[in-house]
Design an enzyme around this catalytic site. Structure first.
Site, PDB file in Angstrom:
ATOM      1  CG  ASP A 138      -1.885   1.126   1.273  1.00 16.69           C
ATOM      2  OD1 ASP A 138      -2.714   1.212   0.362  1.00 16.69           O
ATOM      3  OD2 ASP A 138      -1.814   1.935   2.221  1.00 16.69           O
ATOM      4  CD  GLU A 151      -2.178   2.244  -3.569  1.00 18.20           C
ATOM      5  OE1 GLU A 151      -3.264   2.834  -3.743  1.00 18.20           O
ATOM      6  OE2 GLU A 151      -1.595   2.214  -2.465  1.00 18.20           O
TER       7      GLU A 151
END
Length: 553
Positions: A211, A275
């Site tokens: 993330d 990401e």
């Protein structure tokens, strides 16, 4: 702790052509009837995912958390939050997944912790300049009395990225104030996350989705961005388009060069996907390589407009990047942070028709595909959720909510929550609309023209036909596809078996009118029924088809 056996199919490069299914855990399946999805629910539905034809699952965070941001505010990275179950539930789920030849990728959230994390609680209880505060980004404010934030940085969720604590210092949170950013220049932070990686690798996970992979390092000196919402220019609009002093700093690559040997030390091809947002394809490509990460999400494909030119440009750019880094690209149409593509493409019958065509286009491309739960059912965004039920922390600041993409899946039945939980369970944490009864798994199973059966057929053909999975030559710089001449507004490309033989051809018609498919070969799958026009077989508008023809010469 039980250390599980080596993951299934120990092929080191399995991720290069995998189809990965994103499970938003709280909205996938509820085993205990409390209205919130859990790990036992995921375990109970693993046979569905095996039969769908995916290779791996990516699980969103299930760690201990106050759930201010759906679990992306982690208070304990080595335990399961009680609403999702226990570590024993995780172990049972991953054992069953591996037995079904499914791999498991878990989310890791390294940019920030929860404000409930013991480290941050210790930091708040300690004076400025303490060792505890050094793990985070605490700074004095500007102005004579320090009453102004240290700089003009804004939260991705809206509003300032700094919050002042009672002793006068400020701490950085690029997301919610309950998500304080860590100081990744601190050796304790780096050592902690390397240990967290090993903890889950020892439990058998096959990879990590990282993330905010671009966010851990902030520019020295914390300079102003120079544009703010007060000027009508939100800083988040620069994400992926321009430089921001708190994203995509060169030093972040040191972190991944330290992580890669850890992943490589475990058997079975353990991997990591970023990401990451960067201002240019070349900078994004830097996250991928034999000494860093295996993949980075290609969000340009998700953002492509509904036109052949837009898709062609995105595909060409992504394949060029994959050649640069020597690794296949990733393709994605939806995720838990973006509006579902059925709605983005027009909603209703038009949006669904286009979404089905986009699925065949995506699944025919070389590389790895990420599916978001429910896209195989043709689910649209739920746009009319009552405000009082929305839980996205960005909603109160910006009025924009991601909750409409997170409504629990419909499995069966006539009444909401459509089999999401046990028969004697309560309502789901977000309500599913009445129209979803016709989109449930049970309602679509065995129906030949349903979206679920289209995905099942496409995934079965993708796995069975050797032209579709990325072959090893792609990892050496090849792409495994060739664009073919076609009419304006039509995308056509061929995939040839590595050893020669039949070529699979994908044709996507975005021209606005039916087009002849004569010469493309024998049709094997189409998102809409092929029709006959003036004696020729045609592909309708907003549709895609797969064809097979022998390779000659």
């Amino acid at each position: 702790m039980t250390v599980h056996p080596e993951p299934p199919r120990p092929v080191e490069d399995w991720w290069q052509s995998a189809v990965v299914y994103q499970v938003y855990v709280r909205s996938f399946a509820d085993a205990d009837g409390d209205g919130i999805g859990d790990l036992a629910g995921v375990r109970s539905r693993l046979p569905y995912l095996r039969d769908l034809g995916v290779d791996a699952l990516w699980l969103t965070p299930f760690y201990r958390s106050p759930m201010i941001d759906g679990g992306y505010d982690v208070a304990d990275y080595r335990d399961v939050d009680p609403i999702f179950g226990t570590l024993a539930d995780f172990d049972a789920m991953i054992a069953d997944a591996h037995a079904l030849d499914l791999r498991i990728i878990v989310d890791i959230v390294p940019n920030h912790t929860s404000s409930a994390h013991p480290w941050f609680r210790a930091a708040l209880a300690s004076p400025p300049g303490s060792a505890y505060r050094a793990r985070y980004l605490f700074h004095d404010g500007r102005g004579p009395d320090g009453a102004l934030p240290p700089n003009d940085w804004e939260s991705i969720f809206g509003g300032p990225a700094w919050t002042r604590v009672p002793d006068g210092q400020w701490y950085l949170h690029l997301f919610d104030p309950a998500q304080p950013d860590l100081n990744w220049r601190h050796p304790e932070v780096r050592a902690e996350f390397e240990d967290i990686l090993r903890f889950w690798l020892d439990r058998g996970v096959d990879g990590f989705r990282i993330d905010v992979a671009h966010g851990m390092i902030k520019e020295e000196g914390l300079p102003d961005v120079g544009r703010t919402s007060a000027d009508g220019q939100r800083q988040v609009e620069l994400l992926g388009r321009g430089r921001l002093p708190y994203f995509d700093q060169d030093e972040v690559h040191e972190i991944y060069r330290a992580w890669r040997p850890i992943l490589d030390s475990y058997p079975g091809g353990r991997m990591a996907v970023a990401e990451a947002w960067a201002e240019t394809p070349a900078r994004l490509a830097r996250y991928i390589g034999p000494d860093e990460l295996h993949q980075a999400f290609n969000f340009d494909f998700l953002d492509a407009t509904w036109s052949a030119d837009s898709f062609r440009k995105v595909i060409d750019t992504a394949l060029a990047e994959s050649t640069i880094v020597g690794a296949p690209t990733t393709w994605v149409l939806s995720n838990h942070d973006k509006q579902r593509h059925v709605t983005r493409y027009g909603d209703g019958a038009l949006g669904l028709r286009r979404a089905r065509a986009a699925a065949l286009l995506m699944l025919a491309l070389p590389g790895c595909v990420y599916l978001y739960q429910g896209e195989e059912l043709g689910l649209p965004e739920v746009l009319d959720l009552p405000d009082e039920l929305r839980q996205d922390p960005a909603f109160l600041r910006t009025g924009q909510s991601r909750d409409g993409a997170r409504v629990p899946l419909p499995w069966n039945g006539e009444v909401s929550p459509y089999g999401f939980g046990p028969a004697d369970g309560g309502p789901s944490w977000l309500p599913a609309p009445p129209t979803w009864r016709a989109r449930s798994v049970a309602a679509q199973t065995g129906v030949p023209d349903s979206t679920l059966e289209l995905y099942r057929s496409a995934l079965r053909l993708r796995r069975a036909h050797t032209a579709l999975p990325t072959d090893r030559s792609a990892s050496a710089g090849g792409t495994g596809m060739t664009w073919l001449d076609s009419e304006p507004g039509v995308l056509a490309f061929g995939r040839t078996e590595p050893a020669g033989g039949h070529r699979l051809i994908c044709v996507a018609n975005l021209s606005g009118a039916p087009v002849s498919v004569a010469g493309y070969g024998t049709p094997i799958l189409a998102s809409e029924p092929l029709t006959e026009r003036n004696g020729e077989v045609t592909l309708p508008n907003d549709a895609a088809g797969w064809f097979i023809r022998p390779v000659t010469g």
